[in-house]
Design a protein around this motif. Structure first.
Motif, PDB file in Angstrom:
ATOM      1  N   ARG A   1       0.810  -1.210   0.000  1.00 25.99           N
ATOM      2  CA  ARG A   1       0.000   0.000   0.000  1.00 25.99           C
ATOM      3  C   ARG A   1       0.850   1.270   0.000  1.00 25.99           C
ATOM      4  O   ARG A   1       0.376   2.343   0.396  1.00 25.99           O
ATOM      5  CB  ARG A   1      -0.932  -0.005   1.215  1.00 25.99           C
ATOM      6  CG  ARG A   1      -1.858  -1.188   1.295  1.00 25.99           C
ATOM      7  CD  ARG A   1      -2.758  -1.291   0.079  1.00 25.99           C
ATOM      8  NE  ARG A   1      -3.660  -0.152  -0.016  1.00 25.99           N
ATOM      9  CZ  ARG A   1      -4.285   0.185  -1.142  1.00 25.99           C
ATOM     10  NH1 ARG A   1      -4.071  -0.482  -2.259  1.00 25.99           N
ATOM     11  NH2 ARG A   1      -5.108   1.242  -1.145  1.00 25.99           N
TER      12      ARG A   1
ATOM     13  N   GLU B   1      -5.387  -7.221   2.034  1.00 29.62           N
ATOM     14  CA  GLU B   1      -5.594  -5.841   2.472  1.00 29.62           C
ATOM     15  C   GLU B   1      -6.417  -5.762   3.750  1.00 29.62           C
ATOM     16  O   GLU B   1      -6.297  -4.785   4.509  1.00 29.62           O
ATOM     17  CB  GLU B   1      -6.271  -5.028   1.361  1.00 29.62           C
ATOM     18  CG  GLU B   1      -5.377  -4.661   0.201  1.00 29.62           C
ATOM     19  CD  GLU B   1      -5.121  -5.817  -0.764  1.00 29.62           C
ATOM     20  OE1 GLU B   1      -4.220  -5.690  -1.612  1.00 29.62           O
ATOM     21  OE2 GLU B   1      -5.834  -6.851  -0.672  1.00 29.62           O
TER      22      GLU B   1
ATOM     23  N   LEU C   1      -3.918  -2.114   8.935  1.00 27.84           N
ATOM     24  CA  LEU C   1      -4.603  -1.068   9.689  1.00 27.84           C
ATOM     25  C   LEU C   1      -3.711   0.159   9.817  1.00 27.84           C
ATOM     26  O   LEU C   1      -2.552   0.052  10.230  1.00 27.84           O
ATOM     27  CB  LEU C   1      -4.978  -1.574  11.085  1.00 27.84           C
ATOM     28  CG  LEU C   1      -5.636  -0.540  12.024  1.00 27.84           C
ATOM     29  CD1 LEU C   1      -7.005  -0.126  11.489  1.00 27.84           C
ATOM     30  CD2 LEU C   1      -5.760  -1.102  13.438  1.00 27.84           C
TER      31      LEU C   1
ATOM     32  N   GLN D   1      -5.903   1.535   3.371  1.00 26.98           N
ATOM     33  CA  GLN D   1      -5.995   0.082   3.561  1.00 26.98           C
ATOM     34  C   GLN D   1      -6.250  -0.655   2.250  1.00 26.98           C
ATOM     35  O   GLN D   1      -5.633  -1.687   1.977  1.00 26.98           O
ATOM     36  CB  GLN D   1      -7.118  -0.256   4.553  1.00 26.98           C
ATOM     37  CG  GLN D   1      -7.273  -1.746   4.804  1.00 26.98           C
ATOM     38  CD  GLN D   1      -8.525  -2.096   5.607  1.00 26.98           C
ATOM     39  OE1 GLN D   1      -9.470  -1.303   5.664  1.00 26.98           O
ATOM     40  NE2 GLN D   1      -8.528  -3.257   6.223  1.00 26.98           N
TER      41      GLN D   1
END
Length: 205
Positions: A12, A66, A70, A185
């Motif tokens: 990410r 995913e 967090l 996220q």
């Protein structure tokens, strides 16, 4: 287990750079589900509709990486197991929050659900599983609702699903479900994939 990871070395990284400073980074998708199968299984087995829905949510999310990420206080954390949070009306007329560990075994999940929600209701205390990635849920069963959009407080960045009373038709029963998630996220494509998996899990139940 919960561990901090370097966002720039994660899957990410681009999303973290793009959405970290967004004032409203939450995205909401709404899908109307066919829950005919869920209602039938609930009536036949005696397992509550909400238990089955929460179990299907966990089953649909467990293989999407995913869902184990967090964003918290500007840091990115990764987990290796999931839990489903439910809101319980307690004996004082207030609400308590309750985390239910996800298990592939429906009977085990149901046993944990019944035990932990009963405890939360009677003791009027919230229970949290700090080492689990939590998927939040909330139900408003007193009426039918087309869409629920949760507020963004900046405190809770977990993915969150909400629904109300299902709608009985002549040939099928439907239920709109709202999914809110933090854009760091996951992207819309991940969320859409999850929603389709959720429908598939409901159909296979």
């Amino acid at each position: 287990m919960k561990k901090e990871i370097n966002p720039q070395e994660s899957i990410r990284a681009n999303a973290f750079n793009m959405w970290m400073s967004s004032p409203v980074p939450m995205v909401t998708l709404v899908k109307t589900f066919d829950v005919t199968r869920l209602v039938k299984v609930s009536k036949k087995s005696g397992v509550k509709f909400n238990v089955l829905m929460c179990w299907c949510i966990g089953k649909a999310a467990k293989d999407i990486k995913e869902f184990y990420l967090l964003l918290e206080n500007g840091k990115l954390f990764q987990f290796d197991r999931l839990a489903i949070n439910v809101i319980v009306e307690n004996s004082k007329g207030d609400i308590s929050s309750c985390d239910i560990p996800y298990s592939d075994d429906l009977q085990q999940f149901n046993n944990d659900y019944q035990k932990l929600t009963a405890q939360a209701a009677s003791e009027c205390k919230s229970s949290f599983l700090e080492d689990y990635m939590i998927i939040g849920t909330s139900t408003l069963v007193h009426t039918e609702i087309d869409c629920i959009v949760n507020q963004y407080s900046g405190k809770f960045n977990n993915s969150f699903l909400a629904w109300a009373r299902y709608r009985k038709g002549w040939f099928k029963t439907t239920l709109p479900i709202s999914l809110q998630f933090h854009h760091v996220q996951m992207d819309g494509g991940h969320a859409a994939k999850f929603l389709q998996r959720l429908q598939d899990e409901i159909n296979k139940l």
